[in-house]
Scaffold this motif. Structure first.
Motif, PDB file in Angstrom:
ATOM      1  N   ASP A 122      -8.471   0.513   3.870  1.00  0.00           N
ATOM      2  CA  ASP A 122      -9.739  -0.103   4.281  1.00  0.00           C
ATOM      3  C   ASP A 122     -10.134  -1.250   3.359  1.00  0.00           C
ATOM      4  N   ILE A 123      -9.797  -1.120   2.073  1.00  0.00           N
ATOM      5  CA  ILE A 123     -10.077  -2.233   1.141  1.00  0.00           C
ATOM      6  C   ILE A 123      -9.199  -3.435   1.535  1.00  0.00           C
ATOM      7  N   ALA A 124      -7.933  -3.184   1.849  1.00  0.00           N
ATOM      8  CA  ALA A 124      -7.025  -4.277   2.262  1.00  0.00           C
ATOM      9  C   ALA A 124      -7.530  -4.923   3.556  1.00  0.00           C
ATOM     10  N   LYS A 125      -8.005  -4.093   4.504  1.00  0.00           N
ATOM     11  CA  LYS A 125      -8.540  -4.635   5.766  1.00  0.00           C
ATOM     12  C   LYS A 125      -9.762  -5.511   5.494  1.00  0.00           C
ATOM     13  N   VAL A 152       0.852  -1.204   0.000  1.00  0.00           N
ATOM     14  CA  VAL A 152       0.000   0.000   0.000  1.00  0.00           C
ATOM     15  C   VAL A 152       0.881   1.244   0.000  1.00  0.00           C
ATOM     16  N   LYS A 153       0.272   2.369  -0.316  1.00  0.00           N
ATOM     17  CA  LYS A 153       1.013   3.628  -0.270  1.00  0.00           C
ATOM     18  C   LYS A 153       1.087   4.128   1.179  1.00  0.00           C
ATOM     19  N   PHE A 154       2.205   4.769   1.508  1.00  0.00           N
ATOM     20  CA  PHE A 154       2.330   5.435   2.816  1.00  0.00           C
ATOM     21  C   PHE A 154       2.357   6.954   2.613  1.00  0.00           C
ATOM     22  N   ASP A 155       2.268   7.388   1.336  1.00  0.00           N
ATOM     23  CA  ASP A 155       2.535   8.793   0.998  1.00  0.00           C
ATOM     24  C   ASP A 155       1.334   9.495   0.378  1.00  0.00           C
ATOM     25  N   THR A 156       0.172   8.838   0.410  1.00  0.00           N
ATOM     26  CA  THR A 156      -0.955   9.340  -0.367  1.00  0.00           C
ATOM     27  C   THR A 156      -2.174   9.554   0.516  1.00  0.00           C
ATOM     28  N   LYS A 157      -2.397  10.819   0.879  1.00  0.00           N
ATOM     29  CA  LYS A 157      -3.538  11.125   1.756  1.00  0.00           C
ATOM     30  C   LYS A 157      -4.829  10.686   1.077  1.00  0.00           C
ATOM     31  N   LEU A 158      -5.737  10.172   1.849  1.00  0.00           N
ATOM     32  CA  LEU A 158      -7.052   9.625   1.447  1.00  0.00           C
ATOM     33  C   LEU A 158      -6.953   8.183   0.965  1.00  0.00           C
ATOM     34  N   LEU A 210      -3.325  -8.573   8.998  1.00  0.00           N
ATOM     35  CA  LEU A 210      -2.879  -7.832   7.830  1.00  0.00           C
ATOM     36  C   LEU A 210      -1.554  -7.141   8.115  1.00  0.00           C
ATOM     37  N   ASP A 211      -0.588  -7.332   7.209  1.00  0.00           N
ATOM     38  CA  ASP A 211       0.673  -6.579   7.269  1.00  0.00           C
ATOM     39  C   ASP A 211       0.639  -5.564   6.143  1.00  0.00           C
ATOM     40  N   LEU A 212       0.893  -4.306   6.473  1.00  0.00           N
ATOM     41  CA  LEU A 212       0.904  -3.269   5.439  1.00  0.00           C
ATOM     42  C   LEU A 212       2.360  -2.953   5.110  1.00  0.00           C
ATOM     43  N   LYS A 213       2.729  -3.155   3.856  1.00  0.00           N
ATOM     44  CA  LYS A 213       4.109  -2.845   3.446  1.00  0.00           C
ATOM     45  C   LYS A 213       4.086  -1.678   2.492  1.00  0.00           C
ATOM     46  N   GLU A 214       5.005  -0.751   2.715  1.00  0.00           N
ATOM     47  CA  GLU A 214       5.018   0.439   1.856  1.00  0.00           C
ATOM     48  C   GLU A 214       5.505   0.119   0.445  1.00  0.00           C
ATOM     49  N   VAL A 215       4.717   0.572  -0.530  1.00  0.00           N
ATOM     50  CA  VAL A 215       5.181   0.544  -1.915  1.00  0.00           C
ATOM     51  C   VAL A 215       5.110   1.976  -2.439  1.00  0.00           C
ATOM     52  N   GLY A 239       7.670 -11.485  -4.579  1.00  0.00           N
ATOM     53  CA  GLY A 239       7.006 -12.251  -3.524  1.00  0.00           C
ATOM     54  C   GLY A 239       7.014 -11.538  -2.184  1.00  0.00           C
ATOM     55  N   GLU A 240       7.382 -10.247  -2.145  1.00  0.00           N
ATOM     56  CA  GLU A 240       7.394  -9.523  -0.868  1.00  0.00           C
ATOM     57  C   GLU A 240       5.985  -9.180  -0.400  1.00  0.00           C
ATOM     58  N   ILE A 241       5.064  -9.064  -1.336  1.00  0.00           N
ATOM     59  CA  ILE A 241       3.669  -8.722  -1.002  1.00  0.00           C
ATOM     60  C   ILE A 241       2.736  -9.649  -1.785  1.00  0.00           C
ATOM     61  N   ASP A 242       1.525  -9.835  -1.228  1.00  0.00           N
ATOM     62  CA  ASP A 242       0.549 -10.727  -1.876  1.00  0.00           C
ATOM     63  C   ASP A 242      -0.285  -9.999  -2.920  1.00  0.00           C
ATOM     64  N   LEU A 243      -0.376  -8.696  -2.750  1.00  0.00           N
ATOM     65  CA  LEU A 243      -1.189  -7.917  -3.680  1.00  0.00           C
ATOM     66  C   LEU A 243      -0.833  -6.437  -3.552  1.00  0.00           C
ATOM     67  N   ILE A 244      -1.228  -5.681  -4.572  1.00  0.00           N
ATOM     68  CA  ILE A 244      -1.010  -4.224  -4.542  1.00  0.00           C
ATOM     69  C   ILE A 244      -2.375  -3.563  -4.474  1.00  0.00           C
ATOM     70  N   VAL A 245      -2.588  -2.782  -3.404  1.00  0.00           N
ATOM     71  CA  VAL A 245      -3.808  -1.960  -3.318  1.00  0.00           C
ATOM     72  C   VAL A 245      -3.300  -0.535  -3.167  1.00  0.00           C
ATOM     73  N   ALA A 246      -2.943   0.099  -4.267  1.00  0.00           N
ATOM     74  CA  ALA A 246      -2.167   1.333  -4.160  1.00  0.00           C
ATOM     75  C   ALA A 246      -2.408   2.266  -5.351  1.00  0.00           C
ATOM     76  N   THR A 247      -3.617   2.776  -5.455  1.00  0.00           N
ATOM     77  CA  THR A 247      -3.970   3.784  -6.487  1.00  0.00           C
ATOM     78  C   THR A 247      -3.437   3.395  -7.861  1.00  0.00           C
ATOM     79  N   MET A 248      -3.501   2.113  -8.175  1.00  0.00           N
ATOM     80  CA  MET A 248      -2.821   1.622  -9.383  1.00  0.00           C
ATOM     81  C   MET A 248      -3.790   1.466 -10.558  1.00  0.00           C
TER      82      MET A 248
END
Ligand code: GLU
Length: 280
Positions: free
Chosen positions: A81-84, A58-64, A97-102, A114-123
């Motif tokens: 919230d979608i990841a949760k 997930v992003k750590f730099d993107t408000k909202l 849930l582990d949140l890793k910064e991308v 393989g560091e993350i299972d999925l990307i939920v990041a304004t993509m």
């Protein structure tokens, strides 16, 4: 002697006749053995279940959408919230849930490592990215826009020339989109959105460009900035997973459908975007 060789020929004919049958049997086995094939395809999904935790990029730099509060360390936003909600669908517990910064640039390599299972990041779902990852159904619709300081002479894309100082983020679709629309323009690129916004506020650029939804978040952070003009691209967001993980994509799509029909999706949307999602 003649009888013997006749018998041998007969045997040979029988064997030759049976061979294709064996082959097709093999095929039938492969097909009916969909479970085995399924289990292979279920790789990521079963690994997540076994681990007992979802690891989301997930992003750590993107408000909202995904922003880390440096004080509390909490990461919050629509994508979070979608990841949760997906963790809850998997384990009945959103905290598994582990949140890793991308960042826009690191998300695909981190997924494919393989560091993350999925990307939920304004993509944004794009044909080019589909060569490297698979996407879920669209879960958010954005479009590219411009952020300027209030009072800026730039009122929309028509005011951007090749000499305008435009800022953006590495790995985002926004860079190529605007460079294609304004021939000769070279966007100044940053590692993440907070760095790009800091640069804009420091006067290192006249315009910051990315998705309208992300830019709205910046106007919340600093109301001296506003969006200029209409959106000039479509940026449909998808959840990205490693290629070939059909069972995992199916699980995510089924979960998204359930979240939409239960009203949970609308509640998350309203919480972060401040209005209900547009009816399709
Ligand atoms: N949605 C665009 C993209 O996927 C811009 C936002 C971002 O950088 O994540 O590139």
């Amino acid at each position: 002697m003649v009888k013997k060789s006749n018998a041998l020929i007969c045997l040979l004919v029988i064997v030759l006749l049976l061979l294709p049958a064996c082959g097709s049997n093999g095929n039938v086995n492969e097909n009916t053995n969909g479970n085995t094939a399924g289990a292979e395809q279920e790789g990521v999904l079963s690994a997540i279940k076994e681990r007992g935790k979802l690891v989301a990029g997930v992003k750590f730099d993107t408000k909202l959408f995904g922003l880390k509060d440096p004080g509390s360390g909490a990461v919050e936003g629509f994508d979070i919230d979608i990841a949760k909600a997906l963790a809850k669908k998997l384990f009945g517990d959103e905290s598994k849930l582990d949140l890793k910064e991308v960042t826009s640039q690191t998300r695909i390599p981190m997924l494919n490592n393989g560091e993350i299972d999925l990307i939920v990041a304004t993509m944004t779902i794009t044909e080019k990215r589909k060569e490297e990852v698979d996407f879920s159904d669209v879960y958010f619709k954005a479009g590219q826009s411009l952020l300027v300081k209030k009072g800026s002479p730039i009122k929309g894309l028509e005011d951007v020339t090749k000499d305008t100082k435009v800022l953006g983020v590495k790995g985002a679709t926004s860079i190529k989109n605007i460079e294609d629309k304004v021939p000769g323009l070279k966007v100044q690129q940053y590692q993440n959105y907070q760095d790009a916004f800091t640069a804009l506020k420091a006067g290192q650029g006249e315009v910051l460009t990315t998705d309208n939804a992300i830019l709205y978040g910046m106007t919340v952070q600093d109301p001296n900035y506003e969006l200029a003009g209409d959106i000039f691209t479509d940026e449909p967001y998808g959840i990205a997973v490693k290629k070939g993980e059909q069972a995992w994509v199916d699980f995510i799509n089924a979960s998204l459908k359930e979240l939409k029909s239960s009203g949970e999706y609308d509640a998350i949307y309203e919480k972060w975007i401040g209005e209900k999602p547009a009816v399709e």
